[in-house]
Design an enzyme around this catalytic site. Sequence first.
Site, mmCIF file in Angstrom:
data_model
loop_
_atom_site.group_PDB
_atom_site.id
_atom_site.type_symbol
_atom_site.label_atom_id
_atom_site.label_comp_id
_atom_site.label_asym_id
_atom_site.label_seq_id
_atom_site.Cartn_x
_atom_site.Cartn_y
_atom_site.Cartn_z
ATOM 1 N N SER A 19 46.534 37.025 44.414
ATOM 2 C CA SER A 19 46.242 38.466 44.346
ATOM 3 C C SER A 19 44.984 38.738 43.512
ATOM 4 O O SER A 19 44.251 39.690 43.793
ATOM 5 C CB SER A 19 47.440 39.249 43.805
ATOM 6 O OG SER A 19 47.636 39.005 42.437
ATOM 7 N N LEU A 99 42.124 21.541 32.969
ATOM 8 C CA LEU A 99 40.866 20.871 33.332
ATOM 9 C C LEU A 99 40.443 19.898 32.237
ATOM 10 O O LEU A 99 40.660 20.146 31.051
ATOM 11 C CB LEU A 99 39.785 21.925 33.567
ATOM 12 C CG LEU A 99 40.066 22.846 34.758
ATOM 13 C CD1 LEU A 99 39.118 24.033 34.755
ATOM 14 C CD2 LEU A 99 39.985 22.080 36.069
ATOM 15 N N HIS A 115 44.696 35.479 32.123
ATOM 16 C CA HIS A 115 46.016 35.103 31.605
ATOM 17 C C HIS A 115 46.841 36.366 31.328
ATOM 18 O O HIS A 115 46.330 37.321 30.736
ATOM 19 C CB HIS A 115 45.845 34.285 30.308
ATOM 20 C CG HIS A 115 47.155 33.854 29.744
ATOM 21 N ND1 HIS A 115 47.889 32.822 30.270
ATOM 22 C CD2 HIS A 115 47.897 34.369 28.720
ATOM 23 C CE1 HIS A 115 49.021 32.693 29.599
ATOM 24 N NE2 HIS A 115 49.038 33.621 28.653
ATOM 25 N N GLU A 180 45.354 43.164 35.453
ATOM 26 C CA GLU A 180 44.629 41.893 35.617
ATOM 27 C C GLU A 180 43.528 42.037 36.655
ATOM 28 O O GLU A 180 42.390 41.606 36.440
ATOM 29 C CB GLU A 180 45.584 40.785 36.083
ATOM 30 C CG GLU A 180 46.598 40.360 35.071
ATOM 31 C CD GLU A 180 47.382 39.140 35.568
ATOM 32 O OE1 GLU A 180 46.815 38.304 36.273
ATOM 33 O OE2 GLU A 180 48.577 39.045 35.242
HETATM 34 C C1 GRF Z 1 48.397 35.867 37.286
HETATM 35 O O1 GRF Z 1 49.413 36.515 36.587
HETATM 36 C C2 GRF Z 1 47.414 35.235 36.347
HETATM 37 O O2 GRF Z 1 47.237 35.963 35.176
HETATM 38 C C3 GRF Z 1 48.062 33.921 36.028
HETATM 39 O O3 GRF Z 1 48.635 33.508 37.242
HETATM 40 C C4 GRF Z 1 48.919 34.646 38.040
HETATM 41 C C5 GRF Z 1 48.217 34.443 39.338
HETATM 42 O O4 GRF Z 1 48.515 35.453 40.277
HETATM 43 N N1 GRF Z 1 47.098 32.982 35.477
HETATM 44 P P1 GRF Z 1 47.720 35.519 41.632
HETATM 45 O O5 GRF Z 1 47.834 34.134 42.290
HETATM 46 O O6 GRF Z 1 46.298 35.870 41.344
HETATM 47 O O7 GRF Z 1 48.410 36.558 42.455
#
Ligand code: GRF
Length: 214
Positions: A19, A99, A115, A180
């Site tokens: 997403s 990594l 994150h 996010e």
């Molecule tokens: C998100 O919550 C991101 O913060 C974490 O993993 C999740 C990934 O979600 N690192 P998506 O695959 O971008 O939907």
Amino acid sequence: MSDRAPSLDLGVLVSGRGSNLQAILDAIADGSLDATVRLVISNKPGAQALERAEKAGVATRTLPHRGFESREAFDAALVEALREAGVEWVVLAGFMRLLTPTFLGAFGGRILNIHPSLLPAFPGAHAHRDALDYGVKVTGCTVHLVDEGVDTGPIVAQRAIAVRDDDDEQRLAARLLHEEHALLVEVLRWIAADRLTVEPGSDGRRPRGITRPV
Ligand code: GRF
């Protein structure tokens, strides 16, 4: 000749739903982010993120980490694919692998991670659960540059949200995900506009991302 800066060439590493990748692709499509996703790499075959990339006409690769004899060999393959694709900045968007210096050396200082907590609180793979278990009333998300640690690199930007008394992991994660998406795209806009610099740590301070005003 135009004096416009060339668009930002991105590589996005994913492991699942994608997403955050979608938020980047949508911002590029609607013209609000001047960037091009050159390549999406998943370490998980069949990840939903790969479908999202293909739908947007973006090149994809699947590199299952288990097929490599070491972490370094896996990272070297990632680096080669990203370099071949002309990638300048790398975004870890739900990429569930640590990594090694092999990768960090190749793209050091040009790797972003998103994150779902207000770092340094709740690093690692269970940020929502850890925040709920601890009982914090405010949590959030962090975009940071990647170093060799687990969610420890220089912080670039954060957004906070209130934790509700009736939140469970799913509800909290869903609300946070909106933030996010917005935060990650915002930071990429700063990078595309060449506004992000990293202030080295001194006098006991850690290095951090600084955004120059427009
Ligand atoms: C998100 O919550 C991101 O913060 C974490 O993993 C999740 C990934 O979600 N690192 P998506 O695959 O971008 O939907």
